[in-house]
Design a protein around this motif. Structure first.
Motif, PDB file in Angstrom:
ATOM      1  N   MET A 165       0.814  -1.217   0.000  1.00 24.28           N
ATOM      2  CA  MET A 165       0.000   0.000   0.000  1.00 24.28           C
ATOM      3  C   MET A 165       0.848   1.269   0.000  1.00 24.28           C
ATOM      4  O   MET A 165       0.414   2.304  -0.518  1.00 24.28           O
ATOM      5  CB  MET A 165      -0.916   0.025   1.236  1.00 24.28           C
ATOM      6  CG  MET A 165      -2.081  -0.942   1.172  1.00 24.28           C
ATOM      7  SD  MET A 165      -3.137  -0.749   2.630  1.00 24.28           S
ATOM      8  CE  MET A 165      -4.614  -1.585   2.074  1.00 24.28           C
ATOM      9  N   TRP A 180      -3.347   4.223  -2.376  1.00 24.62           N
ATOM     10  CA  TRP A 180      -3.284   4.032  -0.925  1.00 24.62           C
ATOM     11  C   TRP A 180      -2.110   4.733  -0.249  1.00 24.62           C
ATOM     12  O   TRP A 180      -2.149   4.965   0.972  1.00 24.62           O
ATOM     13  CB  TRP A 180      -3.190   2.535  -0.591  1.00 24.62           C
ATOM     14  CG  TRP A 180      -4.471   1.802  -0.769  1.00 24.62           C
ATOM     15  CD1 TRP A 180      -4.807   0.953  -1.789  1.00 24.62           C
ATOM     16  CD2 TRP A 180      -5.618   1.861   0.085  1.00 24.62           C
ATOM     17  NE1 TRP A 180      -6.077   0.464  -1.627  1.00 24.62           N
ATOM     18  CE2 TRP A 180      -6.598   1.005  -0.476  1.00 24.62           C
ATOM     19  CE3 TRP A 180      -5.903   2.543   1.253  1.00 24.62           C
ATOM     20  CZ2 TRP A 180      -7.850   0.813   0.113  1.00 24.62           C
ATOM     21  CZ3 TRP A 180      -7.149   2.352   1.855  1.00 24.62           C
ATOM     22  CH2 TRP A 180      -8.106   1.514   1.285  1.00 24.62           C
ATOM     23  N   GLN A 227     -13.021   5.021   1.380  1.00 23.02           N
ATOM     24  CA  GLN A 227     -11.663   4.514   1.559  1.00 23.02           C
ATOM     25  C   GLN A 227     -11.387   4.213   3.032  1.00 23.02           C
ATOM     26  O   GLN A 227     -10.728   3.223   3.356  1.00 23.02           O
ATOM     27  CB  GLN A 227     -10.648   5.529   1.032  1.00 23.02           C
ATOM     28  CG  GLN A 227      -9.230   4.970   0.983  1.00 23.02           C
ATOM     29  CD  GLN A 227      -8.263   5.936   0.311  1.00 23.02           C
ATOM     30  OE1 GLN A 227      -8.414   7.154   0.399  1.00 23.02           O
ATOM     31  NE2 GLN A 227      -7.268   5.406  -0.375  1.00 23.02           N
TER      32      GLN A 227
END
Length: 827
Positions: free
Chosen positions: A270, A276, A297
């Protein structure tokens, strides 16, 4: 072998958990503790935990309403060093057992009085049941996320009683220490409601800041209205369930810890992913998630973490924890499972005592461990009036002739009782350091050693310093590079002139830095060195991170509050998992009460105890108290195991309370808490409600046993009756008839402690902070009849570095060199 308090005589007068817990510490360390019980014995005898909090005490039954019986109690107090009482002041005067009366016949007595609300304010005469305190202060509303029904939630953990037991002990040890020089005792007073304010690390300050700087600072709820996280703590303090059904509380508050968890969960990718990377970096390094962050998210990240935890069994996660000490989660324990915690077993913090009625009873050991004069455990709890005959004979020999007090030492009246006591603090965050904070209110000097970046509490809230303002009250900040060799020498020099050391570092850290118990006792053999970590100073958990939610889970506090609200089993639906996780978070702690404060107040007691023992010539020892053991003692009502034990008081499935006569009820416009559990309180309650419901002629409720057997029916009848008026009307009506009933506070707890209610009850003092200027803070938790206390303020980083270094012999050129080389910081 006698304990360190051998020869000290203590008399308990009252029927409350608070004085029973305070008396427990005295008994554990060798004092003679006489419990004056009402006919039939104290109500605590009906609970399993009496085998724990009653151990080592003596029992005499006296009906204080009888003048001759009350005189026996007075004669026992006449020969005591300490009196502990939870009776209301009016009752003490009626029985002839007030401090004024006892002090006339025993000027040396330290008389500890605890009430529900204190001596001033609109509720000063109200009954002081734990449930009433928590309801009025707003704690039930603060924990309402525990339950999915509308309205406040009842808390089974006796947070207020515990808090008052510890502040009472701190005041008593301060008064005993002062008596060593003055020769005179005094009155020491505290209350459940005021003491409860010690359990909150920073939201009281936040409450003030939101009123003073509404545009610059806001205190957002951790979960937004749409259910998405507002704070990275939702992830860092993740609550999740494993594949095999164990709820876990992760403890990854610091950036390096959460980064380690991201790696262990397999989410390093991520950090490089365009979608991310920014979000994960923000979660690692900040607390509040900005409103601009996408709610979807936030939910997705939460679900990913929950799914990864659920993909593995507890054993598989334990292997991860063993491989990396920076990744850790505690299991949410239920019931008495804490007594089998590997750390308590490793530290020897449990004990089996043979009880004459119940056989072997497994229970927590002493709250504090001392290296040279340990607790003396082995005697079981007394039977009702077991020592009555011999105690009556002793009382008969005590004189009730007024005694002229010894001339007090010059300047003792009005002085701070712990003036001259110096504490060297080596620790961070709240749980241990707050124990030193409360002693500054009593006159102790605390030299706090901070790393160059400062205590992490200074950065724990968005507003600068807000997280640390309370825990730094009264302290002197000395900022040093702890890894520098020169720092070891600086601290050794300071330690030579200190009385106590408080260290909360994880296992091995203090020794590695050269400031462990052996090193500092070598330069000052009389120093009392208190280790106060989360888990302990040994493996297997001694090197684990411990934060308030961690200990709430591991100790059983969260599950004690949650009860049946969080059933066993692994939900398939992430919505259900998230909801139950939030319930467990709420059950484990809030701004009203959580384990950091539970442990912090116990540390204050341990330091006060250590200071008194040192003054008595028993210095030079190493002490230990932990967050885990403090919570075991807080949970004393339930924390015992024996073959035929019954249930501790258990909340109903709806989290309303323990019984129909001790629970939350909905009224015409809100909620009240009704507290009338004692048999003698039934008739007044029946009379008070006779217009709303006829309880007097209902055979289901004729006796106490009948009421217990028909508890649900009684709750239904009372619930219907109480809906006929508003909450405030019921409070006014029932309190006027001396029946325990208060309207449930809807104001956030932190605002209550910073607002009009606190002012009315005399809890607030306005001080001048170097950060905020004039601001209100909770005043000292104990007051004295002869000694004084002080409401001190916090400090800025390194504010006292130069001053302290000069005091301990460093020249200006040396200090300048330290600063140039990055060894010291001058604020």
């Amino acid at each position: 072998m006698g304990g360190p308090l051998d020869g000290l005589k203590v008399v308990e007068i009252g029927n409350s958990l608070t004085i029973a817990q305070a008396g427990n510490l005295f008994a554990d360390f060798g004092a003679e503790v006489v419990s004056v019980e009402p006919p039939g014995g104290v109500s605590l005898r009906s609970e399993p935990g009496f085998r724990f909090i009653g151990r080592g005490k003596q029992s005499i039954v006296l009906d204080l309403r009888d003048k001759a019986e009350a005189e026996v109690a007075l004669r026992l107090a006449a020969g005591a060093d300490v009196v502990l009482t939870s009776l209301r002041p009016a009752a003490l005067e009626r029985f002839g057992l007030s401090h004024e009366v006892v002090a006339q016949v025993n000027p040396r007595v330290v008389y500890g009085s605890v009430t529900g609300w204190g001596r001033v304010g609109p509720l000063r005469d109200a009954k002081g049941y734990e449930g009433l305190i928590m309801a009025k202060i707003g704690a039930n509303v603060a924990h309402q996320r525990m339950t999915t029904r509308p309205g406040p939630a009842f808390l089974s953990v006796p947070f207020a009683s515990w808090s008052a037991s510890q502040t009472l002990l701190q005041g008593i040890f301060a008064a005993l220490l002062e008596r060593e020089s003055s020769g005179i005792g005094q009155l020491v007073e505290t209350s459940l409601a005021h003491s409860l304010g010690g359990l909150d690390p920073w939201t009281q300050v936040n409450a003030y800041l939101t009123t003073q700087f509404p545009d610059a600072f806001s205190s957002a709820l951790p979960i937004a209205a749409d259910g998405s996280p507002n704070s990275s703590f939702t992830y860092k303090l993740l609550v999740a369930i494993t594949k095999d059904g164990h709820w876990l509380q992760f403890s990854e508050v610091q950036p390096r810890l959460f980064d380690a968890f991201i790696h262990a969960a397999g989410f390093d990718w991520m950090k490089e992913d365009p979608r991310w990377a920014e979000f994960v970096e923000m979660c690692i390094n900040t607390v509040n998630i900005p409103d601009s962050a996408d709610a979807a998210q936030r939910f997705e990240f939460w679900n990913l973490l929950l799914a990864e935890v659920r993909n593995r069994t507890l054993a598989e996660w334990q292997a991860v924890f063993d491989a990396d000490p920076n990744v850790f989660a505690e299991v949410f324990r239920r019931g008495t499972a804490l007594l089998h915690h590997p750390q308590l077993e490793a530290e020897g913090q449990t004990v089996v005592i043979a009880d004459r009625e119940h056989g072997d009873v497994l229970q927590p050991g002493a709250l504090i461990r001392l290296s040279d004069t340990p607790a003396q455990l082995g005697a079981d709890a007394p039977r009702v009036d077991e020592h009555g005959e011999q105690l009556r004979a002793r009382a008969a020999a005590e004189s009730l002739a007024p005694q002229a007090p010894k001339a007090a030492a010059s300047g003792s009246a009005g002085a701070l009782p712990l003036a001259g006591v110096t504490v060297l603090e080596l620790g961070t965050y709240y749980a241990a350091p707050y124990g030193a904070t409360v002693l500054t209110d009593l006159g102790a000097r605390v030299i706090k050693i901070e790393e160059l970046g400062g205590d992490p509490m200074r950065k724990a809230q968005p507003f600068p310093e807000a997280g640390a303002i309370k825990v730094l009250q009264g302290k002197e900040s000395v900022t040093l590079d702890l890894a520098a060799p020169e720092t070891k020498d600086i601290l050794a020099r300071i330690a030579q002139s200190c009385d106590l050391v408080l260290c909360s570092f994880r296992m091995g850290v203090a020794d590695r830095l050269g400031v462990g118990a052996d090193a500092l006792r070598a330069v000052n053999p009389n120093i009392m060195y208190l280790d106060a970590p989360g888990f302990g100073i040994k493996a297997p958990y001694g090197n684990r991170p411990a934060f308030a939610p961690t200990i709430a889970a591991g100790s059983g506090i969260a599950m004690r509050n949650a009860g049946a609200l969080v059933p066993e089993g692994v939900p398939d639906d992430f919505d259900v998992i998230r909801r139950r996780a939030l319930q467990l978070q709420a059950a484990g702690g809030s701004s009203a009460a959580q384990p950091d404060g539970v442990a912090g107040l116990a540390v204050g007691t341990a330091l006060g105890f250590a200071a008194y023992l040192q003054r008595k010539g028993l210095g030079g020892q190493r002490l230990l108290t932990t967050m885990l053991q403090s919570c075991a003692h807080c949970l004393s009502e339930d924390m015992v195991e024996y073959a035929d034990r019954g249930l501790a008081p258990t909340a109903d499935a709806g989290a309303h309370g323990f019984s129909a006569l001790y629970r939350l009820y909905e009224t015409g416009d809100g909620w009240v808490f009704l507290a009338a559990p004692a048999p003698h309180e039934w008739a007044p309650l029946v009379r008070a409600l006779q217009r709303e419901v006829d309880l007097d002629h209902d055979p289901r409720f004729a006796t106490a046993a009948d009421r217990q057997n028909n508890d649900a029916a009684l709750a239904e009848q009372l619930g219907l009756a109480l809906k006929s008026k508003t909450a405030q009307q019921w409070e006014e009506s029932l309190l006027a008839q001396d029946i325990g009933c208060v309207a449930v506070g809807q104001t956030p707890v932190e605002q209550v402690f910073m607002g009009e209610f606190a002012q009315q009850h005399g809890w607030l003092e306005v001080v001048e902070s170097p950060v905020l200027g004039d601001y209100p803070r909770l005043g000292p938790f104990v007051t004295f009849s002869r000694s004084s206390s002080v409401a001190a303020v916090g400090c800025t980083l390194g504010q006292h570095t130069e001053q302290v270094l000069v005091e301990f012999g460093y020249q200006p050129e040396e200090i300048s060199d330290f600063v140039t080389r990055g060894i010291a910081y001058l604020g």
